[in-house]
Design an enzyme around this catalytic site. Structure first.
Site, PDB file in Angstrom:
ATOM      1  N   LYS A 186       0.839  -1.204   0.000  1.00  0.00           N
ATOM      2  CA  LYS A 186       0.000   0.000   0.000  1.00  0.00           C
ATOM      3  C   LYS A 186       0.878   1.259   0.000  1.00  0.00           C
ATOM      4  CE  LYS A 186      -3.671   2.635   0.479  1.00  0.00           C
ATOM      5  NZ  LYS A 186      -4.756   2.825  -0.452  1.00  0.00           N
ATOM      6  N   LYS A 254      -1.373  11.108   6.425  1.00  0.00           N
ATOM      7  CA  LYS A 254      -0.990   9.975   7.286  1.00  0.00           C
ATOM      8  C   LYS A 254      -0.227   8.927   6.463  1.00  0.00           C
ATOM      9  CE  LYS A 254      -4.145   6.992   7.458  1.00  0.00           C
ATOM     10  NZ  LYS A 254      -4.642   5.849   6.701  1.00  0.00           N
TER      11      LYS A 254
END
Ligand code: NAP
Length: 306
Positions: A186, A254
């Protein structure tokens, strides 16, 4: 784990924690596939549509976990993942790890840190269950249409068992290695997106400055080698002035923070990811863009183009 019974809609209650932009749609597909669905969310109102469709509400993570053979989480930040797995201030008895049934599989689909995924997998395995990290890509559209790409790390047997559940939510599903491999993948994905979305915003500012019809530009280049989700979907939202969140700027920050820390830890000297991160940080802090969708960066990039 190899002796555990197969996972089927007739036999397997599935729990789902985190019913935001992504989770609400994803949980809906599991319910539509016939699995008994158990849900919990910090804000109960977000469960309403799923409860109307037949899901069962739980007042706590612990109660949901005790009722299910598969427990899926897609919350916000690594700190939220820690909270639902380990309990934080509420104590471990309130959380997933302490309440998982032997043989159960916990799947964290939040975009979170690889090291946290490894820690969860280790403690869950010690309790005779399994944990997979399975973050997703494909955005709000992919969640709604059940076409997500799902990148999985963790135990092969557990992966094989839960594949039917993952298939209700995604089209491209790959196990990439042990715990943490899904989250690392990811981060690769977010590194691609960081450069790409900045390129899309700058390209559309260029089109505007050159006096071109941006919608026409998107129509033609979206069908060429530059085409893809960032250009075709988010570029269209930029041009239409639709900056509502499909993917929040604060979540993207984030993700870029996790990717930058991992890259630094591996000795990489990346250039584009830190640049995109600085631009998004400025957009969030100076332009009030935290709660926008990531396409909102266009507003900052295009400023001054008449
Ligand atoms: P979101 O709309 O903010 O949803 C997160 C949900 O998790 C919210 O409903 C939130 O509750 C709940 N939650 C957070 N912390 C919790 C906790 N400690 N206990 C119980 N529930 C908790 O965000 P999202 O867009 O669905 O994204 C979720 C995750 O997927 C993020 O990690 C994001 O980076 C990732 N992701 C998003 C996209 C996208 O396009 N949106 C794509 C891929 C990956 P409340 O309702 O009370 O806030």
């Amino acid at each position: 784990m190899t002796d555990a019974p197969p996972i089927t809609p007739a036999t397997t209650p599935v729990g789902f924690i985190g019913l935001g932009i992504m989770g609400a749609s994803m949980a809906g597909h599991i319910l539509a596939a016939g699995y008994p669905l158990h849900v919990y969310n910090r804000s109960p109102d977000k469960a309403r549509a799923l409860l109307d469709a037949g899901a069962t509400w739980h007042d706590s993570v612990a109660s949901l976990t005790r009722a299910c053979d598969v427990v899926i989480t897609i919350v916000g930040y690594p700190a939220d993942v820690e909270q639902v797995y380990f309990g934080g201030a509420a104590g471990p008895e309130a959380a997933i790890v302490a309440n998982l049934k032997p043989g159960a599989v916990a799947i964290d689909m939040t975009t979170s840190s690889p090291s946290l995924a490894e820690r969860i997998a280790t403690v869950v395995a010690e309790r005779g269950a399994a944990a997979l990290d399975a973050p997703v890509s494909g955005g709000d559209v992919g969640a709604r249409e059940a076409t997500l790409a799902i990148m999985v790390g963790g135990d092969q047997d557990a992966y094989d068992r839960v594949l039917p559940v993952l298939r209700t939510m995604g089209k491209t599903i790959v196990r990439l290695g042990p715990a943490g491999a899904g989250q690392h993948t990811k981060m690769v994905n977010q590194t691609v997106i960081a450069g790409t979305i900045m390129g899309v915003a700058e390209a559309l500012a260029y089109a505007k400055a050159a006096g071109l019809d941006q919608a026409q530009v998107l129509q033609v280049i979206g069908g060429g080698a530059a085409g893809g989700f960032q250009l075709n979907v988010l570029g269209t939202r930029m041009v239409q002035g639709d900056f509502a969140p499909g993917f929040y700027v604060h979540h993207f920050l984030k993700d870029m923070g996790i990717a930058a820390a991992e890259a630094e830890g591996m000795g990489l000297d990346l250039q584009v990811l830190p640049l995109a991160r600085r631009q998004y940080h400025r957009f969030a802090e100076e332009e009030g863009g935290r709660e926008d969708g990531t396409q909102g960066i266009y507003k900052m990039v295009v400023k001054g183009v008449g």
